[in-house]
Design an enzyme around this catalytic site. Sequence first.
Site, PDB file in Angstrom:
ATOM      1  N   GLY A   1      57.888  12.022 -70.911  1.00  0.00           N
ATOM      2  CA  GLY A   1      56.638  11.256 -70.915  1.00  0.00           C
ATOM      3  C   GLY A   1      56.808   9.762 -71.112  1.00  0.00           C
TER       4      GLY A   1
ATOM      5  N   GLY B   1      58.322   7.765 -68.875  1.00  0.00           N
ATOM      6  CA  GLY B   1      58.432   7.075 -67.587  1.00  0.00           C
ATOM      7  C   GLY B   1      59.864   6.792 -67.152  1.00  0.00           C
TER       8      GLY B   1
ATOM      9  N   ASP C   1      52.968   4.681 -63.807  1.00  0.00           N
ATOM     10  CA  ASP C   1      54.310   4.478 -64.366  1.00  0.00           C
ATOM     11  C   ASP C   1      55.082   3.410 -63.591  1.00  0.00           C
ATOM     12  OD1 ASP C   1      53.508   6.672 -65.787  1.00  0.00           O
ATOM     13  OD2 ASP C   1      55.433   7.712 -65.649  1.00  0.00           O
TER      14      ASP C   1
ATOM     15  N   ALA D   1      61.168   4.109 -64.195  1.00  0.00           N
ATOM     16  CA  ALA D   1      62.065   2.998 -64.543  1.00  0.00           C
ATOM     17  C   ALA D   1      63.327   3.037 -63.672  1.00  0.00           C
ATOM     18  CB  ALA D   1      62.431   3.065 -66.023  1.00  0.00           C
TER      19      ALA D   1
ATOM     20  N   GLY E   1      62.396  13.096 -68.750  1.00  0.00           N
ATOM     21  CA  GLY E   1      61.374  14.150 -68.704  1.00  0.00           C
ATOM     22  C   GLY E   1      60.607  14.319 -69.991  1.00  0.00           C
TER      23      GLY E   1
HETATM   24  O1  PMV Z   1      53.816  12.588 -69.016  1.00  0.00           O
HETATM   25  P1  PMV Z   1      53.633  11.480 -68.050  1.00  0.00           P
HETATM   26  O2  PMV Z   1      54.331  10.231 -68.476  1.00  0.00           O
HETATM   27  O3  PMV Z   1      53.929  11.895 -66.650  1.00  0.00           O
HETATM   28  O4  PMV Z   1      52.065  11.067 -68.103  1.00  0.00           O
HETATM   29  C1  PMV Z   1      51.070  11.890 -67.588  1.00  0.00           C
HETATM   30  C2  PMV Z   1      49.734  11.225 -67.765  1.00  0.00           C
HETATM   31  C3  PMV Z   1      48.566  12.045 -67.250  1.00  0.00           C
HETATM   32  O5  PMV Z   1      47.378  11.294 -67.528  1.00  0.00           O
HETATM   33  C4  PMV Z   1      48.469  13.371 -67.985  1.00  0.00           C
HETATM   34  C5  PMV Z   1      48.667  12.334 -65.764  1.00  0.00           C
HETATM   35  C6  PMV Z   1      48.519  11.114 -64.878  1.00  0.00           C
HETATM   36  O6  PMV Z   1      49.028  11.168 -63.750  1.00  0.00           O
HETATM   37  O7  PMV Z   1      47.867  10.126 -65.269  1.00  0.00           O
END
Ligand code: PMV
Length: 301
Positions: free
Chosen positions: A91, A93, A138, A97, A89
């Site tokens: 950012g 991914g 992701d 994964a 949680g």
């Molecule tokens: O925090 P993450 O890894 O879920 O990345 C979000 C990236 C955003 O551009 C803010 C949202 C998206 O779905 O692209």
Amino acid sequence: MITSSAPGKIYLFGEHAVVYGENAICCAIELRTHVQAEFNDHIEINSVLGRSGLNFEKHPYVSAAIERMKEFAPVDGVKININSELPVGSGLGSSAALTVSTIQALNHLFHCGLSLEQIADLGYNVEWDVQGNASPTDTYVSTMGGVFMLPSRRKLELNDCGIVIGDTKKNSSTKKLVTNVAELKNRFPEIVTSILSTIGKITYCGEYSVCNGDYESIGKLMNINQGLLDSIGVGSLELSQLIYSARSKGAYGAKLTGAGGGGCMIALADASKTVDVSDAIKSAGGVPITTNITDKGVVVE
Ligand code: PMV
């Protein structure tokens, strides 16, 4: 027994702007989630969270992946062990994964013959099942490995650069931050639209610098990107502290990665500087993780 693994990811440029159709560059990183799968007389899932059967509360991604794989094989009796190098949680991914790695392990255990494209699509569906919304980025990057321009999915090359991640240890909600940006855009449409479009231009210039292996320019563009992310309200004090400390120790550039508001920042640094940058992030209160970009997507080990 089958063991598979899949990588996490960082955004070099373009998060949030990509939601509005602008370009972004996303890279798979060497931190991976490992999944072991073997036949069993019932479904058992083991992780740091404990042991469960098919359980959408405790192990939502693995449970949803098992459900989706039932379309291809009778996945009734399987034991899954999860082991991850990715903070959850924040950012990087981690859920993608885990999802992709689980699908690949089941794909091999049950001889389903799924292609990488199918795995990426299924992974995206699983994230939808669990989260109610998801971006395909992701799961795609985790499946394929490497560096991608989005939304076109053009593959780029970027070798030999040190990445130091700084984890603020503060979780944030991607959904909430995306909503906040949308609200700001509704209130100040011209200003926010032009900021998002400038982020898209940064990515465009960034692609050129990535292709030339010009780390200094990549770093400067990351710093500009960070300023703009801050301006639309997705920064935080903790992220800024880690970002400024990394820059002060000679990183080419540093910015948040992903949704922001907490989670992780990334610093791009020459190999000779990664220890100093990592120490600085630690002194500023973050948890540093030194890693690299990888071409290795989901694999059976
Ligand atoms: O925090 P993450 O890894 O879920 O990345 C979000 C990236 C955003 O551009 C803010 C949202 C998206 O779905 O692209």
